[in-house]
Design a protein around this motif. Sequence first.
Motif, PDB file in Angstrom:
ATOM      1  N   LEU A 102      56.416  19.403  38.570  1.00 21.70           N
ATOM      2  CA  LEU A 102      56.901  20.767  37.925  1.00 21.70           C
ATOM      3  C   LEU A 102      57.921  20.308  36.702  1.00 21.70           C
ATOM      4  O   LEU A 102      58.453  19.647  36.623  1.00 21.70           O
ATOM      5  CB  LEU A 102      57.868  21.395  38.950  1.00 21.70           C
ATOM      6  CG  LEU A 102      57.381  21.685  40.399  1.00 21.70           C
ATOM      7  CD1 LEU A 102      58.549  22.161  41.379  1.00 21.70           C
ATOM      8  CD2 LEU A 102      56.238  22.602  40.290  1.00 21.70           C
ATOM      9  N   ARG A 103      57.247  21.137  35.761  1.00 23.99           N
ATOM     10  CA  ARG A 103      57.852  21.122  34.357  1.00 23.99           C
ATOM     11  C   ARG A 103      58.196  19.677  33.977  1.00 23.99           C
ATOM     12  O   ARG A 103      58.698  18.843  34.165  1.00 23.99           O
ATOM     13  CB  ARG A 103      59.186  21.797  34.178  1.00 23.99           C
ATOM     14  CG  ARG A 103      58.953  23.412  34.331  1.00 23.99           C
ATOM     15  CD  ARG A 103      60.280  23.981  34.532  1.00 23.99           C
ATOM     16  NE  ARG A 103      60.337  24.654  35.590  1.00 23.99           N
ATOM     17  CZ  ARG A 103      61.020  25.783  35.925  1.00 23.99           C
ATOM     18  NH1 ARG A 103      62.018  26.049  35.463  1.00 23.99           N
ATOM     19  NH2 ARG A 103      61.140  26.534  37.033  1.00 23.99           N
ATOM     20  N   SER A 134      61.821  30.666  45.774  1.00 25.98           N
ATOM     21  CA  SER A 134      61.456  29.755  44.584  1.00 25.98           C
ATOM     22  C   SER A 134      61.762  28.449  44.797  1.00 25.98           C
ATOM     23  O   SER A 134      60.830  27.721  44.520  1.00 25.98           O
ATOM     24  CB  SER A 134      62.459  30.127  43.573  1.00 25.98           C
ATOM     25  OG  SER A 134      62.231  29.573  42.332  1.00 25.98           O
ATOM     26  N   ALA A 135      63.002  28.125  45.508  1.00 22.71           N
ATOM     27  CA  ALA A 135      63.160  26.786  45.841  1.00 22.71           C
ATOM     28  C   ALA A 135      62.125  26.183  46.906  1.00 22.71           C
ATOM     29  O   ALA A 135      61.743  25.146  46.785  1.00 22.71           O
ATOM     30  CB  ALA A 135      64.616  26.705  46.415  1.00 22.71           C
ATOM     31  N   THR A 172      56.108  20.140  45.115  1.00 27.25           N
ATOM     32  CA  THR A 172      56.813  18.698  44.851  1.00 27.25           C
ATOM     33  C   THR A 172      55.930  17.829  46.072  1.00 27.25           C
ATOM     34  O   THR A 172      55.731  16.769  45.874  1.00 27.25           O
ATOM     35  CB  THR A 172      58.070  18.587  44.787  1.00 27.25           C
ATOM     36  OG1 THR A 172      58.439  19.539  43.664  1.00 27.25           O
ATOM     37  CG2 THR A 172      58.643  17.138  44.555  1.00 27.25           C
ATOM     38  N   TRP A 221      59.163  27.075  47.191  1.00 30.32           N
ATOM     39  CA  TRP A 221      57.881  26.805  46.402  1.00 30.32           C
ATOM     40  C   TRP A 221      57.891  25.237  45.804  1.00 30.32           C
ATOM     41  O   TRP A 221      56.924  24.507  45.642  1.00 30.32           O
ATOM     42  CB  TRP A 221      57.462  28.057  45.432  1.00 30.32           C
ATOM     43  CG  TRP A 221      56.734  29.167  46.058  1.00 30.32           C
ATOM     44  CD1 TRP A 221      56.962  30.445  46.391  1.00 30.32           C
ATOM     45  CD2 TRP A 221      55.119  28.954  46.379  1.00 30.32           C
ATOM     46  NE1 TRP A 221      56.001  31.104  46.867  1.00 30.32           N
ATOM     47  CE2 TRP A 221      54.773  30.429  46.958  1.00 30.32           C
ATOM     48  CE3 TRP A 221      54.314  28.056  46.511  1.00 30.32           C
ATOM     49  CZ2 TRP A 221      53.681  30.498  47.349  1.00 30.32           C
ATOM     50  CZ3 TRP A 221      53.133  28.256  46.992  1.00 30.32           C
ATOM     51  CH2 TRP A 221      52.747  29.504  47.415  1.00 30.32           C
ATOM     52  N   ASP A 222      59.094  25.184  44.960  1.00 31.79           N
ATOM     53  CA  ASP A 222      59.092  24.085  44.431  1.00 31.79           C
ATOM     54  C   ASP A 222      59.137  22.944  45.164  1.00 31.79           C
ATOM     55  O   ASP A 222      58.521  21.838  44.832  1.00 31.79           O
ATOM     56  CB  ASP A 222      60.587  23.877  43.488  1.00 31.79           C
ATOM     57  CG  ASP A 222      60.619  24.882  42.270  1.00 31.79           C
ATOM     58  OD1 ASP A 222      59.636  25.719  42.177  1.00 31.79           O
ATOM     59  OD2 ASP A 222      61.893  25.208  41.858  1.00 31.79           O
TER      60      ASP A 222
END
Length: 102
Positions: free
Chosen positions: A101-102, A87-88, A95, A90-91
Motif C-alpha cells: 500500500l502506497r 478502511s483499516a 497487506t 481493507w488495508d
Amino acid sequence: MSQSSTAADAVKTERNRFAAIVALPEAKGREGLAMTLATTTDMTVDQVKAALASAPTAPAGARAGDSDIGLSIDHGKTQHQNSQSVSAMWDAALTSRGMKLR
C-alpha cells in the motif's frame, strides 16, 4: 525479448490466472478462500479448483457479515468508527496478501 515485455507478460499471465480462479464454479460460496488462494499462493488453476471443491460452501443466501443468528446491524454512534474500521480492515487484508500500500 525486453525486460518490460517479460514483466508485462508475467502480469498478464497472473491476471489471467486470477480471473480464471475467481470464475471457477467451485469458487461460488467459497469466494473468500478463492481470493486467498488466488492472491497468496502459486497454485495452478487446476490445483485451486481441486482445493475449492473439497472445501465447504457458505449456506445459500449467506452474505459477508452474516452470523448464525442473522445479520449484525450496527446503528447509531459507532457508525463513524465503523467506516474508519472498514478502511483499516481493507488495508490489513491487502497487506496480509502481500499487496503493498502506497
